[in-house]
Design a protein around this motif. Structure first.
Motif, mmCIF file in Angstrom:
data_model
loop_
_atom_site.group_PDB
_atom_site.id
_atom_site.type_symbol
_atom_site.label_atom_id
_atom_site.label_comp_id
_atom_site.label_asym_id
_atom_site.label_seq_id
_atom_site.Cartn_x
_atom_site.Cartn_y
_atom_site.Cartn_z
ATOM 1 N N GLN A 382 29.743 20.199 73.308
ATOM 2 C CA GLN A 382 30.934 21.024 73.422
ATOM 3 C C GLN A 382 31.013 21.696 74.790
ATOM 4 N N THR A 383 32.187 21.716 75.340
ATOM 5 C CA THR A 383 32.424 22.414 76.592
ATOM 6 C C THR A 383 32.314 23.918 76.351
ATOM 7 N N PRO A 384 31.553 24.641 77.179
ATOM 8 C CA PRO A 384 31.422 26.097 76.955
ATOM 9 C C PRO A 384 32.779 26.783 76.897
ATOM 10 N N GLU A 385 32.925 27.667 75.934
ATOM 11 C CA GLU A 385 34.191 28.367 75.742
ATOM 12 C C GLU A 385 34.320 29.498 76.768
ATOM 13 N N PRO A 386 35.453 29.636 77.413
ATOM 14 C CA PRO A 386 35.631 30.759 78.347
ATOM 15 C C PRO A 386 35.386 32.097 77.662
ATOM 16 N N GLY A 387 34.774 33.029 78.369
ATOM 17 C CA GLY A 387 34.401 34.308 77.784
ATOM 18 C C GLY A 387 35.569 35.107 77.245
ATOM 19 N N TRP A 388 36.714 35.047 77.915
ATOM 20 C CA TRP A 388 37.830 35.892 77.487
ATOM 21 C C TRP A 388 38.442 35.436 76.174
ATOM 22 N N PHE A 389 38.145 34.196 75.727
ATOM 23 C CA PHE A 389 38.660 33.740 74.439
ATOM 24 C C PHE A 389 38.231 34.687 73.313
ATOM 25 N N ALA A 390 36.959 35.110 73.340
ATOM 26 C CA ALA A 390 36.425 35.948 72.259
ATOM 27 C C ALA A 390 37.168 37.277 72.161
ATOM 28 N N ASN A 391 37.540 37.865 73.276
ATOM 29 C CA ASN A 391 38.225 39.160 73.272
ATOM 30 C C ASN A 391 39.675 39.053 72.815
ATOM 31 N N GLU A 392 40.308 37.949 73.105
ATOM 32 C CA GLU A 392 41.752 37.823 72.846
ATOM 33 C C GLU A 392 42.069 37.008 71.597
ATOM 34 N N ARG A 393 41.068 36.439 70.969
ATOM 35 C CA ARG A 393 41.329 35.595 69.794
ATOM 36 C C ARG A 393 41.806 36.445 68.627
ATOM 37 N N LEU A 394 42.848 35.991 67.950
ATOM 38 C CA LEU A 394 43.322 36.637 66.725
ATOM 39 C C LEU A 394 42.757 35.860 65.540
ATOM 40 N N ASP A 395 41.810 36.435 64.836
ATOM 41 C CA ASP A 395 41.231 35.776 63.682
ATOM 42 C C ASP A 395 42.090 36.044 62.455
ATOM 43 N N LEU A 396 43.127 35.314 62.325
ATOM 44 C CA LEU A 396 44.110 35.529 61.266
ATOM 45 C C LEU A 396 43.748 34.749 60.022
#
Length: 396
Positions: A382-396
């Motif tokens: 897997q390609t490493p996920e950009p760090g800012w994804f975790a802060n902005e992700r909406l876990d709906l």
């Protein structure tokens, strides 16, 4: 009704002309106007040993072991339209492997290919005649989109080398793979990515060559005169029958040699320069120079057909909007054999006993069809996920 023409043929000695009368049939409606028949002088050559339906329904007919089915996936020229995708030819053979070959894949052709209800896993052999966009414009969809819907095998691409390596097929494939880097990386770790792989095969730009030989199918290539070095045509042979696909070329001896007594000669043909210029708002003088330097026009195609004598000649890469009557009149001035003007979804069945031309029924919303992969799929880390994804992700 049929139309009758008086054709005048010059004698080879320059004496009196031979005057001959010939009947040209009235053509049916074009497919995009609701027509259901092929635009042809002779829909059947020979006596078929198979009882074919009036129209081909994709997925409804199993090929006989000695049979070839050829479908024009894209019949048009550089300007793609719903009525005509840009150039592409599909060839299916009746060997045990049920091999599928694509010759060119111009813009719009891939959606037409989907209508043929073929397994996405089987679309892995692409032969490019040259690298103009109207002959390879859908390659990104073939590589990226088909990899997402189930094709995990690499695609093999054949094409012309060049006297300038930056213009050959290997460099082209390198650029295509680079352009797909983001697409591929986005699937890594989630889906198989081996469907993005391309195995490239260069064919000579300056001499005929044996290009493919597997499972009873042989394909040879030959140089053509179009643009710069690197344009080629192809001849496919299977079970004693043969198909030649010209790609784009002005009349060329290499093609005439390759197409002697071929069963199906699919040859590019533009409208006459005056008709093409008028239909597309272009300068007639400029079109005359351009078309005659790099393409074949109807009067020339008639002579090429006369020199090669195919069981059926096919007019391909033709803008149909000005009509086909004048095209057929010009061809018939020097050739009296069977000729079909191809549309999208014109189908040819080749048997030892006959060649049959039909139209296929168009499936406008076809489902994905699956088959068998030939290799084990490969999934990358897997390609490493950009760090800012975790802060902005909406876990709906």
């Amino acid at each position: 009704m049929a139309r009758r023409f008086v054709l005048l043929f010059k004698s080879t000695t320059g004496g009196l002309r031979d005057e001959r009368e010939m009947t040209i049939p009235e053509f049916p409606k074009m497919a995009h106007e609701g027509g259901t028949q092929a635009l042809t002088t002779t829909p059947v050559v020979g006596v078929p040993t198979v009882d074919y339906a009036d129209q081909y329904v994709p997925g409804s007919e199993t090929l006989a072991s000695e049979e070839i089915r050829v479908t024009v996936i894209g019949s048009g020229y550089p300007f793609p339209r719903r009525a005509q995708a840009s150039g592409s030819i599909l060839v299916e053979v009746g060997n045990d492997q049920r091999d599928i070959f694509i010759f060119d894949l111009g813009t719009g052709a891939l959606s037409n290919l989907a209508s043929m209800q073929l397994p996405v896993e089987s679309i892995t052999k692409l032969f490019l005649t040259h690298l103009h966009a109207d002959h390879m414009g859908d390659i990104f969809g073939l590589m990226g989109s088909y990899a997402k819907v189930g094709r995990t095998d690499p695609v093999e691409i054949w094409g012309g080398a060049s006297d300038n390596p930056d213009r050959g097929i290997s460099k082209f494939v390198e650029h295509v793979s680079g352009a797909l880097a983001w697409d591929r990386a986005s699937l890594a770790g989630h889906r198989a990515t081996s469907g993005f792989d391309i195995e490239v095969h260069e064919v000579p730009w300056d001499a005929p060559a044996g290009t493919y030989d597997r499972d009873g199918v042989t394909i040879s290539s030959f140089p053509e005169i179009h643009g710069v070095n690197g344009a080629v045509g192809y001849r496919l042979d299977y079970a004693g029958q043969s198909v030649v696909v010209s790609g784009d070329t002005r009349p060329c001896q290499f093609l005439v040699d390759a197409a002697q007594n071929v069963d199906l000669l699919i040859h590019e043909c533009f409208q006459s320069p005056a008709a093409f210029a008028a239909a597309n708002g272009l300068d007639p003088a400029e079109m005359t120079a351009a078309l005659k330097s790099e393409h074949t026009i109807p009067s020339q195609l008639g002579q090429v057909l006369s020199l090669t004598n195919p069981r059926m000649g096919v007019v391909w890469h033709l803008d149909l909007s000005p009509g086909v009557d004048d095209v057929m009149t010009e061809i018939s001035a020097s050739y009296e054999g069977a000729v079909t003007v191809s549309q999208d979804f014109t189908v040819f069945n080749l048997l030892p006993s006959a060649v049959v031309a039909r139209q296929a029924k168009i499936l406008t919303n076809p489902p994905v069809v699956h088959g068998r992969s030939r290799r084990e799929p490969i999934t990358e880390a897997q390609t490493p996920e950009p760090g800012w994804f975790a802060n902005e992700r909406l876990d709906l």
